[in-house]
Design a protein around this motif. Structure first.
Motif, short mmCIF file in Angstrom:
data_model
loop_
_atom_site.label_atom_id
_atom_site.label_comp_id
_atom_site.label_asym_id
_atom_site.label_seq_id
_atom_site.Cartn_x
_atom_site.Cartn_y
_atom_site.Cartn_z
N SER A 106 0.86 -1.19 0.00
CA SER A 106 0.00 0.00 0.00
C SER A 106 0.90 1.23 0.00
CB SER A 106 -0.91 0.00 1.24
OG SER A 106 -1.79 -1.08 1.18
N LEU A 108 1.89 5.24 -0.05
CA LEU A 108 1.48 6.54 0.48
C LEU A 108 1.18 7.47 -0.68
CD1 LEU A 108 4.31 6.96 3.13
CD2 LEU A 108 1.89 6.59 3.62
N GLN A 142 2.95 2.54 3.10
CA GLN A 142 2.47 2.53 4.47
C GLN A 142 2.37 1.13 5.05
OE1 GLN A 142 -1.23 4.66 3.99
NE2 GLN A 142 -2.41 2.78 3.97
N SER A 143 2.26 0.09 4.18
CA SER A 143 2.21 -1.28 4.68
C SER A 143 2.49 -2.26 3.56
CB SER A 143 0.83 -1.57 5.28
OG SER A 143 -0.16 -1.56 4.28
#
Length: 173
Positions: A106, A108, A142-143
């Protein structure tokens, strides 16, 4: 530990007409391993390749900074799936193991200036999706979700260890 050699085979990495990124990664990993079999007739040959997909579209190796910026802008605020194909070929008996590990990243939402700094510092021009996770690439997302986080670097080590053990090679010996 046994000796090893790194060898980059010269294969055509172009996608096939109706091929998805998930199909392309293992096909290329297998092609790389098979291309080296004649050069290494009694060896365990590891082939690996990675593709990336955003919104169902293949993200190629960008080649230029402008293409890298365009790809990274497309990924902003989205989840990109990286497919890492892994092939282990025992060239002495032609036994072949093939697996694909998917990693969802994921991203940003960053500014063009931030993306340009990343591109200038990392030069990810030969990487699927214009992305290197080994260094500053981690600052772009972000992940991530994966059964084998090392797959994002291009070689799924958990999967590779399992394949080596099936061939009778113990990585811890």
């Amino acid at each position: 530990m046994d000796d090893f050699t790194c060898h980059a085979p010269d294969i055509d990495e172009s996608p096939l007409a109706t091929e998805t990124p998930a199909q392309m990664a293992p096909r290329l990993a297998k092609a790389k391993a098979l291309a080296l079999a004649q050069h290494y007739p009694d060896a365990l040959i590891i082939g690996s390749d990675q593709t990336a997909s955003c919104d169902g579209l293949l993200l190629n190796k960008p080649g230029t900074e402008a293409n890298a910026l365009a790809q990274l802008k497309r990924c902003q605020g989205k989840t990109v799936t990286f497919y890492t194909g892994l092939c282990l070929l025992n060239s002495s008996n032609q036994q072949l193991q093939l697996q694909t590990v998917a990693t969802e990243v994921s991203f940003l939402s960053l500014t063009d200036a931030q993306l340009q700094i990343y591109i200038r510092k990392e030069q990810p021009l030969d990487c699927a999706g214009s992305f290197k996770c080994e260094a500053l690439g981690s600052s772009l997302f972000q992940s991530l979700t994966s059964t084998d986080p090392s797959a994002l670097e291009g070689l799924p080590l958990i999967a590779l260890c399992a394949m080596l053990r099936r061939e009778g090679f113990e990585p811890l010996s």
